[in-house]
Design an enzyme around this catalytic site. Structure first.
Site, PDB file in Angstrom:
ATOM      1  N   SER A   1      25.894   0.804  61.218  1.00 33.11           N
ATOM      2  CA  SER A   1      26.130   0.331  62.563  1.00 33.11           C
ATOM      3  C   SER A   1      26.240  -1.178  62.460  1.00 33.11           C
ATOM      4  CB  SER A   1      24.969   0.723  63.465  1.00 33.11           C
ATOM      5  OG  SER A   1      25.121   0.076  64.692  1.00 33.11           O
ATOM      6  N   ARG A   2      27.444  -1.704  62.741  1.00 33.71           N
ATOM      7  CA  ARG A   2      27.655  -3.120  62.448  1.00 33.71           C
ATOM      8  C   ARG A   2      27.130  -4.046  63.523  1.00 33.71           C
ATOM      9  NH1 ARG A   2      32.967  -1.210  61.166  1.00 33.71           N
ATOM     10  NH2 ARG A   2      32.795  -0.275  59.106  1.00 33.71           N
ATOM     11  N   VAL A   3      26.942  -3.561  64.742  1.00 35.77           N
ATOM     12  CA  VAL A   3      26.459  -4.481  65.778  1.00 35.77           C
ATOM     13  C   VAL A   3      25.163  -4.027  66.437  1.00 35.77           C
ATOM     14  CG1 VAL A   3      28.719  -5.436  66.323  1.00 35.77           C
ATOM     15  CG2 VAL A   3      27.925  -3.430  67.546  1.00 35.77           C
TER      16      VAL A   3
END
Ligand code: ATP
Ligand code: MG
Length: 504
Positions: free
Chosen positions: A364-366
């Site tokens: 999950s990048r953010v």
């Protein structure tokens, strides 16, 4: 003679009446072919891309292909019954669908017509299905968590409001179940949900409707359904309709969760349309603009800034892979468009590890920025433990003599994996996840057989709630846990094992 004259007069009268509508020859054209919901029109010059066309006899179409001689359009009706020779008129309008609160709890088709046998949808609000995505300056940072109620996701692959997180996996790996569980977990959390079914079996949609209803989730959910039996144009339109409905809520300051189930079938529908429109095809026979089609759709999910009301659309697009191949065309496209992916594996699913999330390949990048302090404090170690466990497992496969430290680490990993298993429709709150993970990361369940882990944890949580209700409530409001809190959990689990378990 007289009747013929009467007919002619009547005909002229009709022509005169309809003259206003077709003000010039350019705004009307003749249908020259009709194929699976895709029509070709000649003589229609002044038409915009995406414009709504009116076809004599009360039908509508959407202009897609603008060429000098022929205009390609997709029919907006559930029955594809236009005849060659029918006249199509431009309307100057874009396709719009009903939006707003009256849609909650309803099942509609991509054109906004009810499918649930209930009353007509009465709403004053309509929204264009195509709309520009919020501009960069209209957006705020993703900073609030959206809990899925799935322990493995909320702790290790956290999702924030306004994020786009892809759910990807082979067929029958629990993709839909993950999305439905997330919708069910939004109960009483002031999040509106939109579930878009694209090219699914009617029976699957009926099943999902029943599940949402049974878990009290239908009141805050809208289902947009285009089934496999419907034409490709309708399947193609479904996600835009769903997004328009979600946008109406977002621009009114609400938080929305939208599930696209699934974009693989959406790509196939678009490919069908493109082939019928005789557009050149590219890789895997998909048209060249399929990337644009999906990115344009997913860019409409956002977290809006305060001056625009602070609403959000969180998107969970689903992609089905073939034999775990995430490097195929559509999967790579959507992976690159989204802010992370949850990767589900058949191997794990069949081994009984459900949800079958491959934690190593999921990111999950953010969402990390949106994670609450309590969850942050306990999740880092869990990811490390699991990674270590996977490494050790490979090592252990060689049948090497294992020292006691390795054995312990393997056992702990097995208990942790067991703890992260979760049945369908059983979301776990943030507070309970934190309590469980404190127990797991410190290995307080050491010595307890793996197959007893879930039973012990369930029993412990009930006991913990009865003794420490104030503590749980405090964590729910402050969203944090301190050293003292960790101590309380340690004290309680030890006491619980001593007093209530007679394993030793
Ligand atoms: P499809 O490719 O057909 O769309 P899918 O990947 O969406 O499948 P689901 O339909 O969600 O998968 O799940 C497949 C089956 O696995 C269903 O019968 C569902 O009940 C079961 N299942 C899913 N998740 C779990 C779970 N966590 N625990 C137990 N069973 C599960
Ligand atoms: Mg599914």
């Amino acid at each position: 003679m007289e009747t013929e004259l009467g007919f002619i007069t009547q005909h002229i009268k009709e022509e005169v009446e309809s003259f206003e509508y077709a003000t010039s020859v350019n705004t009307a054209g003749r249908i020259v072919s009709s194929n699976d919901g895709v029509i070709m029109i000649e003589g229609l010059a002044e038409v915009k891309n995406g414009e709504l066309l009116y076809i004599s006899g009360g039908k509508y179409a959407l202009a897609l292909n603008l060429e000098e001689e022929l205009i390609g359009a997709i029919l907006l009706s559930t029955s594809a019954d236009v005849a060659v020779g029918d006249i199509a008129y431009t309307t100057g309008k874009i396709v719009s669908v009903p939006a707003g609160k009256p849609l909650l709890g309803r099942v509609i088709n991509p054109l906004g017509a009810p499918l649930d046998g209930k009353s007509e949808i009465k709403t004053r609000y309509y929204r264009n299905i195509e709309a520009p995505a919020p501009a960069i300056l209209d957006r705020a940072k993703v900073n609030t968590p959206l809990y899925t109620g799935i322990k493995a996701i909320d702790s290790m692959i956290p999702i924030g409001k306004g994020q786009r997180e892809l759910i990807i996996g082979d067929r029958q790996t629990g993709k839909t179940a993950l999305a439905i569980d997330t919708i069910i977990n939004q109960k009483d959390k002031d999040v509106i949900c939109v579930y878009v079914a694209i090219g699914q079996k009617s029976s699957s949609v009926t099943k999902i409707l029943g599940e949402l209803e049974a878990h009290g989730a239908l009141d805050y959910t809208v289902i947009v359904s285009s089934t496999a039996g419907q034409s490709a144009p309708l399947q193609y339109l479904a996600p835009y309709t769903g997004t328009a409905i979600a946008e109406e809520f977002m621009y009114n300051g609400r938080d929305v969760l939208i599930v696209y189930d699934d974009l693989s079938k959406h790509a196939v529908a678009y490919r069908t349309i493109s082939l019928l429109l005789k557009r050149p095809s590219g890789r895997e026979a998909y048209p060249g603009d399929i990337f644009y089609i999906h990115s344009k759709l997913l860019e409409r999910s956002a977290k809006l800034c305060e001056s625009l009301g602070g609403g959000s659309i969180t998107a969970l697009p689903i992609i089905e892979t073939l034999a775990g191949d995430i490097s195929a065309y559509i999967p790579t496209n959507v992976i690159s468009i989204t802010d992370g992916q949850i990767y589900l594996e058949s191997e794990l699913f069949n081994a009984g590890i459900r949800p079958a999330i491959n934690v190593g390949l999921s990111v999950s990048r953010v969402g990390g920025a949106a994670q609450c302090p309590a969850m942050k404090k306990v999740s880092g170690k869990i990811r490390l433990h699991l990674a270590h466990y996977r490494e050790m497992q490979i090592f252990a496969r060689f049948g090497a003599d294992l020292d006691s430290a390795t054995k312990e680490s393997l056992e702990m990993g097995a208990r942790l994996t067991e703890n992260l298993k979760q049945a369908e429709f059983s979301p776990v709150s943030m507070e309970d996840t934190v309590v469980e993970l404190v127990v797991m990361q410190n290995d307080y369940l050491k010595g307890i057989p793996t197959n007893k882990v879930r039973e012990v944890i369930t029993g412990f949580l009930t006991y913990f709630h009865s003794r420490e209700a104030a503590f749980i409530e405090n964590m729910r409001t402050t969203k944090d846990i301190d050293e003292e809190g960790m101590k309380i959990i340690e004290y309680r689990i030890k006491r619980y094992i001593d007093r209530h378990l007679h394993l030793k």
